[in-house]
Design a protein around this motif. Structure first.
Motif, PDB file in Angstrom:
ATOM      1  N   ASN A   1       0.820  -1.221   0.000  1.00 34.06           N
ATOM      2  CA  ASN A   1       0.000   0.000   0.000  1.00 34.06           C
ATOM      3  C   ASN A   1       0.853   1.271   0.000  1.00 34.06           C
ATOM      4  OD1 ASN A   1       0.910  -0.079   2.586  1.00 34.06           O
ATOM      5  ND2 ASN A   1      -1.106   0.082   3.568  1.00 34.06           N
TER       6      ASN A   1
ATOM      7  N   LEU B   1      -3.089   8.270  -2.788  1.00 27.47           N
ATOM      8  CA  LEU B   1      -4.212   8.356  -1.850  1.00 27.47           C
ATOM      9  C   LEU B   1      -5.401   7.561  -2.392  1.00 27.47           C
ATOM     10  CD1 LEU B   1      -4.117  12.124  -0.776  1.00 27.47           C
ATOM     11  CD2 LEU B   1      -3.171  10.144   0.414  1.00 27.47           C
TER      12      LEU B   1
ATOM     13  N   ARG C   1      -4.931   3.945  -1.920  1.00 27.98           N
ATOM     14  CA  ARG C   1      -5.119   3.510  -0.535  1.00 27.98           C
ATOM     15  C   ARG C   1      -6.590   3.397  -0.177  1.00 27.98           C
ATOM     16  NH1 ARG C   1      -0.124   6.956   2.086  1.00 27.98           N
ATOM     17  NH2 ARG C   1       1.480   5.416   1.656  1.00 27.98           N
ATOM     18  N   HIS C   2      -7.439   4.182  -0.879  1.00 25.97           N
ATOM     19  CA  HIS C   2      -8.872   4.029  -0.639  1.00 25.97           C
ATOM     20  C   HIS C   2      -9.356   2.652  -1.115  1.00 25.97           C
ATOM     21  CE1 HIS C   2      -9.274   8.703  -0.843  1.00 25.97           C
ATOM     22  NE2 HIS C   2      -8.651   8.275   0.234  1.00 25.97           N
TER      23      HIS C   2
ATOM     24  N   TYR D   1      -6.463  -1.482   5.415  1.00 25.10           N
ATOM     25  CA  TYR D   1      -5.263  -1.872   6.160  1.00 25.10           C
ATOM     26  C   TYR D   1      -5.581  -1.865   7.656  1.00 25.10           C
ATOM     27  CZ  TYR D   1      -0.410  -1.502   7.861  1.00 25.10           C
ATOM     28  OH  TYR D   1       0.784  -1.701   8.492  1.00 25.10           O
TER      29      TYR D   1
ATOM     30  N   LEU E   1     -14.443   7.841   9.619  1.00 27.46           N
ATOM     31  CA  LEU E   1     -13.570   8.990   9.353  1.00 27.46           C
ATOM     32  C   LEU E   1     -13.414   9.273   7.857  1.00 27.46           C
ATOM     33  CD1 LEU E   1     -11.448  11.053  10.511  1.00 27.46           C
ATOM     34  CD2 LEU E   1      -9.748   9.293  10.091  1.00 27.46           C
ATOM     35  N   MET E   2     -13.068   8.239   7.102  1.00 27.12           N
ATOM     36  CA  MET E   2     -12.823   8.456   5.671  1.00 27.12           C
ATOM     37  C   MET E   2     -14.105   8.800   4.925  1.00 27.12           C
ATOM     38  SD  MET E   2      -9.758   8.600   5.084  1.00 27.12           S
ATOM     39  CE  MET E   2      -9.872   8.747   3.304  1.00 27.12           C
TER      40      MET E   2
ATOM     41  N   HIS F   1     -16.575  10.484   6.074  1.00 24.36           N
ATOM     42  CA  HIS F   1     -16.817  11.912   6.317  1.00 24.36           C
ATOM     43  C   HIS F   1     -15.905  12.745   5.443  1.00 24.36           C
ATOM     44  CE1 HIS F   1     -19.788  11.863   9.372  1.00 24.36           C
ATOM     45  NE2 HIS F   1     -19.093  11.062  10.156  1.00 24.36           N
ATOM     46  N   HIS F   2     -14.636  12.328   5.401  1.00 22.25           N
ATOM     47  CA  HIS F   2     -13.690  13.117   4.624  1.00 22.25           C
ATOM     48  C   HIS F   2     -14.087  13.136   3.149  1.00 22.25           C
ATOM     49  CE1 HIS F   2     -10.066  14.966   3.239  1.00 22.25           C
ATOM     50  NE2 HIS F   2      -9.886  13.972   2.384  1.00 22.25           N
TER      51      HIS F   2
ATOM     52  N   ARG G   1     -12.994  -0.248  10.044  1.00 22.24           N
ATOM     53  CA  ARG G   1     -12.402   0.946   9.458  1.00 22.24           C
ATOM     54  C   ARG G   1     -11.728   0.596   8.128  1.00 22.24           C
ATOM     55  NH1 ARG G   1      -7.919   4.138  12.864  1.00 22.24           N
ATOM     56  NH2 ARG G   1      -6.644   2.398  12.167  1.00 22.24           N
TER      57      ARG G   1
ATOM     58  N   ASP H   1      -1.821   7.268   7.512  1.00 21.94           N
ATOM     59  CA  ASP H   1      -1.280   7.229   6.154  1.00 21.94           C
ATOM     60  C   ASP H   1      -2.011   6.210   5.300  1.00 21.94           C
ATOM     61  OD1 ASP H   1       0.604   9.180   6.201  1.00 21.94           O
ATOM     62  OD2 ASP H   1       2.219   7.875   6.925  1.00 21.94           O
ATOM     63  N   ALA H   2      -2.187   5.013   5.870  1.00 21.31           N
ATOM     64  CA  ALA H   2      -2.728   3.907   5.085  1.00 21.31           C
ATOM     65  C   ALA H   2      -4.179   4.143   4.696  1.00 21.31           C
ATOM     66  CB  ALA H   2      -2.599   2.603   5.866  1.00 21.31           C
ATOM     67  N   LEU H   3      -4.889   4.979   5.459  1.00 23.67           N
ATOM     68  CA  LEU H   3      -6.279   5.259   5.110  1.00 23.67           C
ATOM     69  C   LEU H   3      -6.375   6.090   3.840  1.00 23.67           C
ATOM     70  CD1 LEU H   3      -7.996   6.130   8.501  1.00 23.67           C
ATOM     71  CD2 LEU H   3      -8.508   4.221   6.996  1.00 23.67           C
ATOM     72  N   GLY H   4      -5.282   6.779   3.504  1.00 28.20           N
ATOM     73  CA  GLY H   4      -5.324   7.640   2.327  1.00 28.20           C
ATOM     74  C   GLY H   4      -5.899   9.011   2.647  1.00 28.20           C
ATOM     75  N   LEU H   5      -5.609   9.497   3.866  1.00 27.90           N
ATOM     76  CA  LEU H   5      -6.057  10.829   4.272  1.00 27.90           C
ATOM     77  C   LEU H   5      -5.014  11.838   3.787  1.00 27.90           C
ATOM     78  CD1 LEU H   5      -8.549  11.499   6.004  1.00 27.90           C
ATOM     79  CD2 LEU H   5      -7.076  11.461   8.019  1.00 27.90           C
TER      80      LEU H   5
ATOM     81  N   ARG I   1      -7.538  16.460  11.448  1.00 26.46           N
ATOM     82  CA  ARG I   1      -8.389  15.429  12.042  1.00 26.46           C
ATOM     83  C   ARG I   1      -7.637  14.538  13.022  1.00 26.46           C
ATOM     84  NH1 ARG I   1     -13.338  14.483   9.459  1.00 26.46           N
ATOM     85  NH2 ARG I   1     -13.600  15.600   7.481  1.00 26.46           N
TER      86      ARG I   1
END
Lengths: 250, 538
Positions: free
Chosen positions: A48, A73, A76-77, A81, A100-101, A103-104, A149, B435-439, B447
């Motif tokens: 990743n 990015l 990674r979506h 992980y 969290l994601m 919402h983002h 998550r 990092d791994a979430l892709g934020l 956040r």
């Protein structure tokens, strides 16, 4: 789904991963198995983009892994992980960690709620515990939140680094069963890191046994047992069997 | 008066003379030099956007005075005389030292202040080696400054002894001491140590005395009273001369430099406020040494407010009767000081917060750059506060601006350091998860990173705020007001009540600010982090 071409990784003096080429088939669960420091966690982080390979390249869906920026990015979506202990954000509740994601990415409240409910049901997480903070959750619950998550954006791939490492045996056993059911139901490409042979055999379609930054043997557990490629394979398998005549023998 | 009831001598005048700005700038702290340089650059930028206040219909006269009693009295006299001509007068009392006033006068933030010719020639313009007052006037003219004729008294170093002893031994002049080798001398330690102090005096007058000791100046007067010493050093207008019935010995060889009191003013005052200037110059030649000793003694020993002392002198000597001087009540004074103090603290802390948090983020993200930022902030912290304030004056003038700039700089380090520490202290698995979430980086900062670092950041702000409240008391030295004003006056007059009038509210404010940040911590630090801290402490 993934193809590695002559990928290697070095940390200072140590070669953490010797040049390695392999394919990870879509929709299958591959387990990276081996003792501590064998390079299995390094390998999963190359998938990743948390780490960049020193040589070779990683192909995802036939395309080279983007080195940085928005493309990474976006990748990674598509790659969930979760790591040992969960890596949850302590300042957010379980629910906030999971969503969290969403919402983002400005998902609608309705869509977020539906996805959350699906995951709560899938991971058999107690709904009332969603509003608790990580510090108020049990180890098993934290791991289930981490899994939710990782799955929130419905990724193509799930990377799990020692997800059950820090749990007591009973909880671990229960989660292993749940994970197997989840993998079977979702049919995602899963890469799971563990050092536990039984867990690897129970969860994995295929096992990569690693040692000192190299893959020693690849195949189902039965094949590792029947035709070990190396004395190390036999040794590793025997070391994790209960001692002969031990009280725990089945 | 009982000797132990007499307050300490004019310690600040003494300290100011001996430890002139040149002395500490000569290298008390070498590390500060590069920081001072950087600071000057920063202040130049800030100074560029300062605004000068324009004059109105009535001429405005801004009078300054140094932080010792004699100067405050003279400042009050000048202010009242100017006011009697209808001018708008502002008296900035008790500014923190010669350099502060000198720079403020040159910059046009003050129009006039009482100064001594010796200070001008020996300290401020010492590099010019001016031979006499005529040369001094020329040098001042080049700066756009003028000085009045002497006011009449010469406040220089002198030797003094009990009047009764002097009478009995027939001593009037310093050279008379030659005939009395048995006399015991006790000099302040500075006077003993300085090359131009006792050693030079001894050589000039060929004094034979052997029993010469250095002691604390406070003790010298008691020593005279008790008879353990017979001669000491003093300033020729010290209030104690009257209180202890001392005779000042004539410096018949003119060994000590002359410190004639004058009014130093800007040349443009002659065209801008000729009437007010003429009124102030009525003081020329009107104050003898004996008169000044009396006035000093009234203010310092009898605790009569300087404004009262000055008013009485003006009405009896010059026939000028200022409007009745009436001070504010305690509550009004404390409230005014509180407002001034809060202004200094709030402005400087908000500015520091706005810069230090981004700097902390930068320091955490770019460790090498971070070392530089933290190093620089650390060096700023080592600059003595007074030095920092004085450096600001040429750029920002006097008043609240230099004080706010200094407080701002002092507040940076705790906030930058704690922000950086809070961010780098985020556990690896949390950073990796983010990092791994892709934020994206910005979303991650808002956040994840800043909320997680918030306890550390808040602790840094709390530290900065408490230090700030304490340090802001020094703002009074540059005319910024605040709780430092009564403390400064209290120290000068040895008035514990007055010191407490500033010190107690300052301490209370520090506690209050600290408590406010505790409360803010409960409101701002995310619940989850507090739960974690609790579970870890169990």
């Amino acid at each position: 789904m993934y193809e590695l071409q002559e990928v290697s990784k070095r940390f200072g003096e140590t070669l953490a991963l010797h040049p390695l080429s392999l394919r990870l088939p879509t929709g299958r669960t591959t387990v990276l198995l081996g003792p501590s420091g064998c390079g299995k966690s390094t390998l999963v982080r190359l998938l990743n983009g948390l780490l960049r390979p020193d040589t070779g390249r990683v192909l995802f869906d036939g395309q080279p892994l983007p080195p940085e920026g928005k493309a990474l990015l976006a990748l990674r979506h598509r790659v969930g992980y979760a790591l040992q202990g969960g890596g949850l954000f302590p300042h957010l509740t379980g629910e906030e960690n999971v969503t969290l994601m969403a919402h983002h990415l400005r998902w609608s409240a309705e869509r977020t709620r539906q996805r959350r409910d699906t995951l709560v049901e899938l991971t058999r997480f107690p709904v009332e515990a969603l509003s608790r903070y990580p510090a108020q959750l049990s180890g098993g619950q934290r791991q289930r939140v981490a899994l939710m998550r990782a799955l929130m954006l419905d990724p193509d791939v799930l990377l799990l680094d020692e997800p059950l490492g820090a749990l007591d045996p009973l909880v671990r056993h229960e989660l292993q069963a749940d994970l197997r059911a989840i993998f079977a139901r979702l049919r995602k490409t899963v890469v799971l890191v563990t050092h536990d042979l039984a867990e690897a055999g129970f969860l994995g379609d295929s096992i990569l046994l690693m040692r000192d930054g190299r893959v020693v043997q690849q195949g189902p557990l039965s094949e590792l047992e029947a035709r070990p490629a190396d004395p190390f394979v036999t040794h590793f398998i025997q070391a994790q069997r209960p001692p002969p005549g031990g009280g725990a023998a089945a | 008066m009982r000797p132990d009831g007499v307050p300490a001598p004019s310690a600040s005048l003494r300290a100011e003379r001996w430890r002139s700005v040149r002395a500490w700038s000569r290298g008390r702290d070498r590390r500060s030099v590069p920081a001072l340089f950087v600071l000057v650059l920063v202040m130049l930028a800030l100074g560029a956007c300062r605004n000068r206040d324009a004059g109105g219909g009535e001429p405005t006269v801004r009078v300054g005075s140094k932080k010792f009693t004699e100067s405050v009295i003279l400042g009050d006299m000048a202010a009242e005389l100017a006011r009697s001509t209808g001018a708008q007068v502002q008296h900035r009392r008790e500014l923190g030292g010669t350099t502060v006033l000198w720079e403020a006068l040159r910059r046009g933030e003050l129009d006039v202040y009482p100064e001594y010719t010796g200070t001008l020639r020996q300290e401020l313009l010492s590099s010019l080696k001016l031979p006499d007052d005529a040369a001094l006037r020329q040098a001042l003219a080049r700066e756009g400054l003028r000085m009045s004729q002497p006011l009449g008294f010469n406040n220089t170093y002198a030797l003094g002894m009990k009047a009764a002893d002097a009478e009995r031994l027939g001593i009037r002049r310093i050279s008379d001491l030659r005939d009395h080798p048995e006399l015991r001398f006790g000099f302040s330690n500075e006077f003993m140590d300085r090359g131009d102090g006792w050693p030079a005096l001894r050589d000039a007058y060929r004094l034979p005395q052997r029993d010469v000791r250095g002691l604390d100046h406070d003790l010298a007067y008691r020593g005279l009273e008790a008879g353990s010493i017979q001669v000491t050093d003093l300033y020729s207008t010290d209030a104690e001369i009257a209180a202890y019935h001392l005779r000042v010995l004539e410096d018949d060889l003119h060994h000590f430099p002359t410190y004639d009191a004058v009014l130093l003013y800007r040349a443009d005052l002659e065209s801008r406020a000729p009437g007010a200037l003429a009124a102030m110059r009525r003081l020329e030649g009107r104050l003898s040494e004996a008169e000044m000793v009396k006035l000093n003694a009234r203010a310092r020993l009898e605790r009569v407010p300087e404004a009262r002392v000055s008013a009485d002198f003006l009405s009896s000597t010059l026939g000028v009767t200022p409007p009745d001087v009436r001070g504010d009540g305690l509550a009004a004074r404390v409230w005014l000081r509180t407002r001034e103090h809060l202004f200094l603290v709030c402005v400087s802390l908000s500015a520091a917060l706005a810069l230090a948090v981004p700097l902390g983020v930068l320091a955490a993200r770019r460790p090498r750059l971070g070392q530089g930022v933290l190093g620089l902030a650390g060096v700023i912290q080592t600059i003595p506060s007074l030095a920092l304030l004085v450096v600001m004056i040429p750029l920002l003038g006097i008043g609240s601006k230099p004080a706010i700039a200094a407080l701002f700089l002092y507040s940076l380090l705790p906030i930058v350091r704690n922000t950086a520490a809070g961010l780098t202290g985020i556990p690896l698995e949390v950073r990796e998860s983010a990092d791994a979430l892709g934020l994206p980086p910005n979303a991650r900062l808002w956040r994840i990173d800043l909320p997680m670092a918030s306890p550390s950041i808040l602790a840094g702000v709390q530290t900065a705020a408490v230090i700030n409240v304490g340090t802001a008391t020094l703002g009074a030295l540059v005319g910024a007001g605040g709780y430092g004003q009564p403390i400064l006056t209290g120290i000068r007059l040895d008035d514990v009540g007055l010191i407490l009038e500033g010190a107690l509210p300052a301490a209370a404010l520090a506690l209050l600010v600290s408590g406010l940040f505790e409360a803010a911590g409960r409101a701002l630090v995310p619940t989850g982090l507090r739960l974690r801290a609790e579970s870890e402490s169990r």
